[in-house]
Structure formats: C-alpha cells, structure tokens
Scaffold this active site. Structure first.
Site, PDB file in Angstrom:
ATOM      1  N   GLY A  58      73.095  23.430  39.110  1.00  9.84           N
ATOM      2  CA  GLY A  58      73.692  24.731  39.399  1.00  9.84           C
ATOM      3  C   GLY A  58      73.328  25.319  40.741  1.00  9.84           C
ATOM      4  O   GLY A  58      73.455  26.534  40.943  1.00  9.84           O
ATOM      5  N   SER A  59      72.890  24.497  41.709  1.00 16.21           N
ATOM      6  CA  SER A  59      72.431  25.052  42.991  1.00 16.21           C
ATOM      7  C   SER A  59      73.553  25.677  43.811  1.00 16.21           C
ATOM      8  O   SER A  59      73.294  26.495  44.687  1.00 16.21           O
ATOM      9  CB  SER A  59      71.759  23.957  43.827  1.00 16.21           C
ATOM     10  OG  SER A  59      72.698  23.003  44.267  1.00 16.21           O
ATOM     11  N   MET A  60      74.795  25.303  43.526  1.00 11.37           N
ATOM     12  CA  MET A  60      75.921  25.866  44.280  1.00 11.37           C
ATOM     13  C   MET A  60      76.772  26.801  43.433  1.00 11.37           C
ATOM     14  O   MET A  60      77.903  27.129  43.817  1.00 11.37           O
ATOM     15  CB  MET A  60      76.793  24.740  44.835  1.00 11.37           C
ATOM     16  CG  MET A  60      76.161  23.921  45.937  1.00 11.37           C
ATOM     17  SD  MET A  60      75.835  24.879  47.438  1.00 11.37           S
ATOM     18  CE  MET A  60      77.505  25.248  47.987  1.00 11.37           C
ATOM     19  N   ASN A 174      73.315  29.359  45.194  1.00  9.08           N
ATOM     20  CA  ASN A 174      72.576  30.027  44.126  1.00  9.08           C
ATOM     21  C   ASN A 174      71.099  29.938  44.479  1.00  9.08           C
ATOM     22  O   ASN A 174      70.423  28.960  44.152  1.00  9.08           O
ATOM     23  CB  ASN A 174      72.858  29.350  42.782  1.00  9.08           C
ATOM     24  CG  ASN A 174      72.131  30.032  41.636  1.00  9.08           C
ATOM     25  OD1 ASN A 174      71.553  31.100  41.790  1.00  9.08           O
ATOM     26  ND2 ASN A 174      72.165  29.401  40.476  1.00  9.08           N
TER      27      ASN A 174
END
Length: 212
Positions: A58-60, A174
């Site tokens: 979920g880093s982006m 994120n």
C-alpha cells in the site's frame, strides 16, 4: 509412348523439393519459426518497449492500490541508452525501479515510487512536511503541491540529506507511519541505472484505467 510417360513422371518427381515431398516436416519448421519469432518479439517488447507489473503493498495508496496492473513505458529508457545516457525522469513522475536493497528473495525486487528530488538537491522532512532545496529555490519548495494532490499530505519521519550524484530521491504517496519503505527510511536513493521506466497507464481494474 509408355517409356516417355514414365520418364516425364520421374523428371517431375526429381524437381520437387524435400519440403514439398514431406509436408509434415514443412509444417514443423513453420511452427518452430513462428515460436522463435514470438519469443524474439516478446523479448524486444519486454526489454525495449514496455513491461507490465502488479502493484504489491500500500505504499502508493491514494494513487495506486494493491492489485492494480500498470504498464511501464520502456521507450524513454531505451532512447536514453541508445545515446549512452541514463534516463532521468521528471520530478513527480511515478517510476518502477529495481530495488537496490533486494536480497534475492521475496516480492520486493521491483519498487514503484514517485521521484521528488535529483542529485545535488537537499531533501528535508520535518513536522510532516517534505521540502526540497536547490539553486533555483534556496529557500526550499514543497514538491507535493505540484503533484495534483495525489500524495497524502502528511509525511512521516525526519531526514536531512543531499541526493548523491547519479541518483534520485523517491517516496511513496502513502507516507504516514511505515506505509512506504522509500528514500526516507532505509531504502536509500535510487541509482539512475536501476530505473526500469515511468509508469505509463493503469490497465486494471478496468473501471479505474488512467494514464500517468
């Protein structure tokens, strides 16, 4: 008359090629040729034109979600290499790159992040704000303001670094807590030669297709 007729038939048989006399062999060679052409075409497309990747993690999030399928445009990288140069993405570009900290196992061989700073620039993260300093902006500027509002507004951590030569500073969109492993918190800056290419288009989910 009979002898003449037999000689004519023998002459006709002698003029036929091996492949004409063995259609199964001819079909086999055609199939092998087709397979080789497909493999060569796939190699050329994958290495010099485009590649596809699934987004993991979920880093982006806010821009890309886990399970999204994106197409990476390899043409700018190919063109730069033909000129004996490294591809330099514009600020704000979302890129896929090889993970310089990859240990040879796991899903993190490739990373997808956003470019925020270049060699020689100073990057400061303080009080939830990411600021970049360079010769043009000695007082600093906030690159997130130019990214269409996609990154989340708060950036966790504290850092004050100068981007090394031939590298770029990248972050996820994120950036709250430990959601994104990037140049702020252990990934380090990314060498230009590790860049696979810029994200071109999201092709899946179909109802969220878009270009970058």
């Amino acid at each position: 008359m009979v002898c003449v007729r037999i000689n004519a038939m023998e002459t006709k048989v002698a003029k036929t090629t091996f492949l004409q006399r063995n259609p199964i062999v001819k079909d086999g060679i055609s199939i092998v040729g087709f397979i080789v052409a497909v493999l060569i075409g796939t190699f050329i497309l994958n290495n010099y034109v485009f590649r596809s990747y699934n987004v993991v993690g979920g880093s982006m999030e806010g821009t890309l979600s886990p399970g999204d399928r994106i197409i990476v445009n390899r043409l700018p990288v190919t063109w730069a290499h033909l000129r004996n140069q490294h591809y330099l993405p514009p600020r704000g570009q979302i890129i896929v790159a090889e993970n310089p900290r990859f240990l040879g196992h796991g899903p993190d061989q490739f990373i997808i992040k956003r470019v925020v700073a270049f060699e020689g620039e100073r990057v400061v993260v303080q009080d939830g704000i990411l600021t970049v300093y360079n010769d043009e902006f000695p007082e600093g500027f906030r690159p997130d303001e130019d990214f269409g509002g996609e990154p989340k507004t708060y950036t966790s951590g504290e850092i004050d670094v100068i981007v090394p030569r031939g590298e770029v500073f990248v972050v996820g969109d994120n950036r709250e807590g430990s959601s994104s492993h990037d140049s702020r918190n252990g990934l380090g800056t990314i060498p230009l030669f590790d860049i696979v290419g810029p994200a071109g288009v999201r092709i899946y989910p179909f109802n969220r297709m878009r270009t970058f």
